[in-house]
Scaffold this motif. Structure first.
Motif, PDB file in Angstrom:
ATOM      1  N   ARG A 136      31.545  55.345 -17.775  1.00 44.18           N
ATOM      2  CA  ARG A 136      31.054  56.301 -18.770  1.00 44.18           C
ATOM      3  C   ARG A 136      32.188  56.766 -19.690  1.00 44.18           C
ATOM      4  O   ARG A 136      32.040  56.779 -20.916  1.00 44.18           O
ATOM      5  CB  ARG A 136      30.404  57.485 -18.039  1.00 44.18           C
ATOM      6  CG  ARG A 136      29.455  58.264 -18.858  1.00 44.18           C
ATOM      7  CD  ARG A 136      28.670  59.292 -18.035  1.00 44.18           C
ATOM      8  NE  ARG A 136      29.509  60.201 -17.279  1.00 44.18           N
ATOM      9  CZ  ARG A 136      29.578  60.248 -15.945  1.00 44.18           C
ATOM     10  NH1 ARG A 136      28.848  59.423 -15.226  1.00 44.18           N
ATOM     11  NH2 ARG A 136      30.356  61.117 -15.334  1.00 44.18           N
ATOM     12  N   CYS A 137      33.325  57.104 -19.122  1.00 44.27           N
ATOM     13  CA  CYS A 137      34.469  57.572 -19.933  1.00 44.27           C
ATOM     14  C   CYS A 137      34.974  56.482 -20.865  1.00 44.27           C
ATOM     15  O   CYS A 137      35.267  56.740 -22.038  1.00 44.27           O
ATOM     16  CB  CYS A 137      35.598  58.041 -19.025  1.00 44.27           C
ATOM     17  SG  CYS A 137      35.283  59.632 -18.254  1.00 44.27           S
ATOM     18  N   VAL A 138      35.075  55.264 -20.345  1.00 44.28           N
ATOM     19  CA  VAL A 138      35.531  54.145 -21.188  1.00 44.28           C
ATOM     20  C   VAL A 138      34.532  53.900 -22.312  1.00 44.28           C
ATOM     21  O   VAL A 138      34.928  53.706 -23.471  1.00 44.28           O
ATOM     22  CB  VAL A 138      35.759  52.875 -20.338  1.00 44.28           C
ATOM     23  CG1 VAL A 138      35.975  51.663 -21.221  1.00 44.28           C
ATOM     24  CG2 VAL A 138      36.953  53.067 -19.407  1.00 44.28           C
ATOM     25  N   LEU A 139      33.243  53.941 -22.006  1.00 44.61           N
ATOM     26  CA  LEU A 139      32.225  53.747 -23.047  1.00 44.61           C
ATOM     27  C   LEU A 139      32.309  54.840 -24.114  1.00 44.61           C
ATOM     28  O   LEU A 139      32.202  54.544 -25.304  1.00 44.61           O
ATOM     29  CB  LEU A 139      30.828  53.732 -22.433  1.00 44.61           C
ATOM     30  CG  LEU A 139      30.364  52.400 -21.891  1.00 44.61           C
ATOM     31  CD1 LEU A 139      29.009  52.540 -21.193  1.00 44.61           C
ATOM     32  CD2 LEU A 139      30.283  51.355 -22.973  1.00 44.61           C
ATOM     33  N   TYR A 140      32.487  56.074 -23.701  1.00 44.73           N
ATOM     34  CA  TYR A 140      32.602  57.162 -24.673  1.00 44.73           C
ATOM     35  C   TYR A 140      33.766  56.921 -25.628  1.00 44.73           C
ATOM     36  O   TYR A 140      33.640  57.087 -26.844  1.00 44.73           O
ATOM     37  CB  TYR A 140      32.786  58.511 -23.977  1.00 44.73           C
ATOM     38  CG  TYR A 140      31.585  59.013 -23.213  1.00 44.73           C
ATOM     39  CD1 TYR A 140      30.290  58.657 -23.563  1.00 44.73           C
ATOM     40  CD2 TYR A 140      31.749  59.857 -22.128  1.00 44.73           C
ATOM     41  CE1 TYR A 140      29.196  59.127 -22.860  1.00 44.73           C
ATOM     42  CE2 TYR A 140      30.657  60.339 -21.416  1.00 44.73           C
ATOM     43  CZ  TYR A 140      29.384  59.970 -21.785  1.00 44.73           C
ATOM     44  OH  TYR A 140      28.313  60.444 -21.087  1.00 44.73           O
ATOM     45  N   LEU A 141      34.908  56.525 -25.083  1.00 47.83           N
ATOM     46  CA  LEU A 141      36.079  56.298 -25.931  1.00 47.83           C
ATOM     47  C   LEU A 141      35.893  55.076 -26.827  1.00 47.83           C
ATOM     48  O   LEU A 141      36.272  55.092 -28.000  1.00 47.83           O
ATOM     49  CB  LEU A 141      37.337  56.152 -25.075  1.00 47.83           C
ATOM     50  CG  LEU A 141      37.828  57.443 -24.427  1.00 47.83           C
ATOM     51  CD1 LEU A 141      38.983  57.162 -23.475  1.00 47.83           C
ATOM     52  CD2 LEU A 141      38.240  58.462 -25.473  1.00 47.83           C
ATOM     53  N   VAL A 142      35.306  54.017 -26.290  1.00 42.37           N
ATOM     54  CA  VAL A 142      35.082  52.806 -27.096  1.00 42.37           C
ATOM     55  C   VAL A 142      34.085  53.086 -28.210  1.00 42.37           C
ATOM     56  O   VAL A 142      34.298  52.690 -29.364  1.00 42.37           O
ATOM     57  CB  VAL A 142      34.623  51.629 -26.204  1.00 42.37           C
ATOM     58  CG1 VAL A 142      34.090  50.471 -27.029  1.00 42.37           C
ATOM     59  CG2 VAL A 142      35.769  51.170 -25.308  1.00 42.37           C
ATOM     60  N   ILE A 143      32.997  53.769 -27.893  1.00 38.65           N
ATOM     61  CA  ILE A 143      31.997  54.080 -28.919  1.00 38.65           C
ATOM     62  C   ILE A 143      32.595  54.988 -29.986  1.00 38.65           C
ATOM     63  O   ILE A 143      32.354  54.810 -31.183  1.00 38.65           O
ATOM     64  CB  ILE A 143      30.729  54.698 -28.297  1.00 38.65           C
ATOM     65  CG1 ILE A 143      30.005  53.655 -27.434  1.00 38.65           C
ATOM     66  CG2 ILE A 143      29.797  55.234 -29.363  1.00 38.65           C
ATOM     67  CD1 ILE A 143      28.886  54.216 -26.582  1.00 38.65           C
TER      68      ILE A 143
END
Length: 161
Positions: A124-131
């Protein structure tokens, strides 16, 4: 067809670049989701160090800079697109600071080893930063493209310096 393009370009003189601006605001939203996900964690004392202070300070600077970019890119200012690219690159780098380190770390709580960041929170954290980064990159591209189109149109009208 050429008249339609000319009218579309001429309209840009009187309208705001809301797509690029909206993408910058969306990047802020996903950074806030990341911020909440990280700072709501309470796994031992792993997060309580100088890095968390630097991270909080960076988050405040990011939020202010991204909002400033949102307002600047809305008015077709090219310099803000470059700042958005830098902010997007930093968002990608941030993946390797807290999410990666916290995912690999364990702490001992009541004589049991506990992972600081579980798989779900890590993804979830990685997705938030990538998005967030993708929103900034796309917003910068849209902002640069539209700014250049508007500047070329203004030059053709003899209105730009």
């Amino acid at each position: 067809m050429n008249d339609e393009k000319s009218v579309r370009l001429d309209r840009m003189r009187y309208t705001k670049n809301t797509l690029a601006s909206g993408l910058a605001l969306l990047a802020i939203l996903f950074d806030v989701f990341f911020f909440i996900s990280i700072y709501e964690s309470n796994v031992g004392s792993w997060y309580y160090n100088i890095t968390i202070g630097a991270s909080i300070l960076y988050n405040l600077i990011f939020l202010l800079a991204a909002f400033l970019c949102s307002e600047g890119i809305k008015n077709y200012k090219q310099a803000y697109a470059y700042v958005m690219v830098i902010l997007g690159a930093i968002q990608i780098v941030r993946i390797f600071i807290y999410p990666m380190k916290a995912h690999a770390a364990t702490v001992t709580i009541q004589e049991q080893a506990v992972t600081v960041m579980e798989n779900g929170q890590f993804v979830r954290c990685v997705l938030y930063l990538v998005i967030s980064a993708v929103c900034l990159f796309v917003g910068a591209y849209v902002g640069l493209t539209r700014s250049r189109q508007l500047n070329a149109h203004l030059k053709s009208l003899g209105l730009a310096a």
